[in-house]
Design a protein around this motif. Structure first.
Motif, PDB file in Angstrom:
ATOM      1  N   THR A 152       1.573   5.299   0.155  1.00 34.18           N
ATOM      2  CA  THR A 152       1.035   6.526   0.731  1.00 34.18           C
ATOM      3  C   THR A 152       1.953   7.679   0.344  1.00 34.18           C
ATOM      4  O   THR A 152       3.031   7.466  -0.236  1.00 34.18           O
ATOM      5  CB  THR A 152       0.976   6.428   2.272  1.00 34.18           C
ATOM      6  OG1 THR A 152       2.322   6.372   2.784  1.00 34.18           O
ATOM      7  CG2 THR A 152       0.203   5.194   2.721  1.00 34.18           C
TER       8      THR A 152
ATOM      9  N   SER B 284       0.849  -1.195   0.000  1.00 31.93           N
ATOM     10  CA  SER B 284       0.000   0.000   0.000  1.00 31.93           C
ATOM     11  C   SER B 284       0.882   1.242   0.000  1.00 31.93           C
ATOM     12  O   SER B 284       1.665   1.450   0.926  1.00 31.93           O
ATOM     13  CB  SER B 284      -0.909   0.009   1.235  1.00 31.93           C
ATOM     14  OG  SER B 284      -1.837  -1.046   1.182  1.00 31.93           O
TER      15      SER B 284
ATOM     16  N   SER C 231      -8.249   7.203   1.408  1.00 32.05           N
ATOM     17  CA  SER C 231      -7.483   7.291   2.645  1.00 32.05           C
ATOM     18  C   SER C 231      -6.799   8.649   2.777  1.00 32.05           C
ATOM     19  O   SER C 231      -6.314   9.210   1.793  1.00 32.05           O
ATOM     20  CB  SER C 231      -6.427   6.185   2.686  1.00 32.05           C
ATOM     21  OG  SER C 231      -5.506   6.386   3.733  1.00 32.05           O
TER      22      SER C 231
ATOM     23  N   ASP D 295      -4.034   9.092   4.071  1.00 28.49           N
ATOM     24  CA  ASP D 295      -2.597   8.864   3.901  1.00 28.49           C
ATOM     25  C   ASP D 295      -2.131   9.024   2.458  1.00 28.49           C
ATOM     26  O   ASP D 295      -0.937   9.097   2.191  1.00 28.49           O
ATOM     27  CB  ASP D 295      -2.218   7.454   4.378  1.00 28.49           C
ATOM     28  CG  ASP D 295      -2.420   7.283   5.875  1.00 28.49           C
ATOM     29  OD1 ASP D 295      -2.335   8.299   6.594  1.00 28.49           O
ATOM     30  OD2 ASP D 295      -2.645   6.149   6.317  1.00 28.49           O
ATOM     31  N   LYS D 296      -3.065   9.063   1.530  1.00 28.64           N
ATOM     32  CA  LYS D 296      -2.703   9.111   0.105  1.00 28.64           C
ATOM     33  C   LYS D 296      -2.043  10.423  -0.299  1.00 28.64           C
ATOM     34  O   LYS D 296      -1.364  10.504  -1.313  1.00 28.64           O
ATOM     35  CB  LYS D 296      -3.948   8.928  -0.756  1.00 28.64           C
ATOM     36  CG  LYS D 296      -4.860  10.144  -0.717  1.00 28.64           C
ATOM     37  CD  LYS D 296      -6.113   9.971  -1.496  1.00 28.64           C
ATOM     38  CE  LYS D 296      -6.991  11.208  -1.434  1.00 28.64           C
ATOM     39  NZ  LYS D 296      -7.252  11.703  -0.095  1.00 28.64           N
TER      40      LYS D 296
ATOM     41  N   VAL E 243      -2.980   2.165  -4.282  1.00 31.85           N
ATOM     42  CA  VAL E 243      -3.201   3.388  -3.504  1.00 31.85           C
ATOM     43  C   VAL E 243      -4.696   3.505  -3.229  1.00 31.85           C
ATOM     44  O   VAL E 243      -5.500   3.486  -4.165  1.00 31.85           O
ATOM     45  CB  VAL E 243      -2.728   4.641  -4.275  1.00 31.85           C
ATOM     46  CG1 VAL E 243      -3.056   5.904  -3.475  1.00 31.85           C
ATOM     47  CG2 VAL E 243      -1.240   4.573  -4.566  1.00 31.85           C
TER      48      VAL E 243
ATOM     49  N   TYR F  53       5.856   6.570  -0.580  1.00 32.23           N
ATOM     50  CA  TYR F  53       5.932   6.423  -2.038  1.00 32.23           C
ATOM     51  C   TYR F  53       7.366   6.511  -2.564  1.00 32.23           C
ATOM     52  O   TYR F  53       7.815   5.644  -3.317  1.00 32.23           O
ATOM     53  CB  TYR F  53       5.070   7.489  -2.716  1.00 32.23           C
ATOM     54  CG  TYR F  53       4.924   7.290  -4.208  1.00 32.23           C
ATOM     55  CD1 TYR F  53       3.921   6.487  -4.720  1.00 32.23           C
ATOM     56  CD2 TYR F  53       5.788   7.913  -5.108  1.00 32.23           C
ATOM     57  CE1 TYR F  53       3.774   6.297  -6.087  1.00 32.23           C
ATOM     58  CE2 TYR F  53       5.660   7.736  -6.468  1.00 32.23           C
ATOM     59  CZ  TYR F  53       4.643   6.924  -6.962  1.00 32.23           C
ATOM     60  OH  TYR F  53       4.521   6.728  -8.321  1.00 32.23           O
TER      61      TYR F  53
END
Length: 242
Positions: free
Chosen positions: A42, A40, A96, A98-99, A92, A46
């Motif tokens: 974020t 995942s 969220s 967090d993105k 992604v 990234y």
């Protein structure tokens, strides 16, 4: 195989809001893998997780039915590439917090949106969404490329550029990144201004068209003309039935 065009959940500003990226990423963060084994991404991790790799990323929303349908195939693909030093299969969650700006910056307007390539210059994936198609595409496209982690794939000019950047301090890099961000923001503002002007011109043209239509209909008694035509056509039809 299923058409990828038919497997798309549309979204609007009401269903997907974007937050602003707080700061430039200057440190590495540990890998985060969800319960299904897919990395995942974020805003914070990234840069560190994609560094030196070609990526295949699914931008999704948990509520999207099409995203749920392709999840098993995406998870299987991620398992194939788990631990790879050259390619990364990730996702992604655009709902969220967090993105950060990941979804907005990559032009995501519906789900799932799949992109691939250089992490800093992603391209749209237009292929099928079943495992076999995804696996073939990944094998053909997730290959090593020139980067600080793969200097042996760089030519002399690229090596010189990397060496120059590596010789800069964190403060110098931060300043250089800010300068580029400012230039990009100015380009976006100019584009928005141009779009606003086009919108105003479009509205003017449509208003003029509407007025011309009204004028023509009034001038030639268009409504009455059509009404009489329908009456006569109905009467003629009744005579034929007799």
């Amino acid at each position: 195989s299923k058409s990828h065009q038919a497997q798309f959940c549309k979204t609007t500003e009401k269903t997907m809001k974007f937050s602003t990226l707080a700061a430039t990423i200057l440190s590495s963060v540990a890998t985060f893998t969800n319960a299904e084994g897919v990395t995942s991404l974020t805003a914070e991790n990234y840069a560190s997780l994609t560094d030196g790799k070609m990526v295949f990323i699914k931008f999704f929303a948990p509520w999207c039915g099409h995203c749920k349908n392709m999840a098993p195939d995406w998870e299987k693909l991620a398992a194939d590439w788990d631990g790879s030093e050259v390619g990364l299969i990730a996702e992604v969650d655009c709902t969220s917090e967090d993105k950060g700006d990941l979804c907005e910056e990559n032009g995501v307007t519906g789900f799932p949106t799949i992109k691939y390539g250089d992490p800093l210059a992603l391209e749209d994936y237009e292929g099928g969404r079943e495992y076999e198609e995804l696996a073939v595409f990944a094998k053909e496209n997730l290959k090593p490329f020139c980067s600080p982690s793969n200097l042996d794939l760089c030519d002399e000019e690229e090596k010189a550029t990397i060496a120059k950047l590596q010789g800069m301090s964190v403060e110098e890099l931060d300043e250089a990144i800010d300068a580029v961000d400012k230039e990009l923001e100015e380009a976006e503002e100019q584009a928005e201004e141009s779009i606003e002007k086009l919108q105003e011109e479009y509205e003017k043209i449509m208003h003029e068209l509407e007025e011309k239509i009204k004028s023509a209909k009034k001038k030639y008694n268009y409504g009455t003309m059509k009404s009489i035509y329908m009456q006569k056509e109905k009467a003629d039809g009744a005579k034929e039935e007799l």
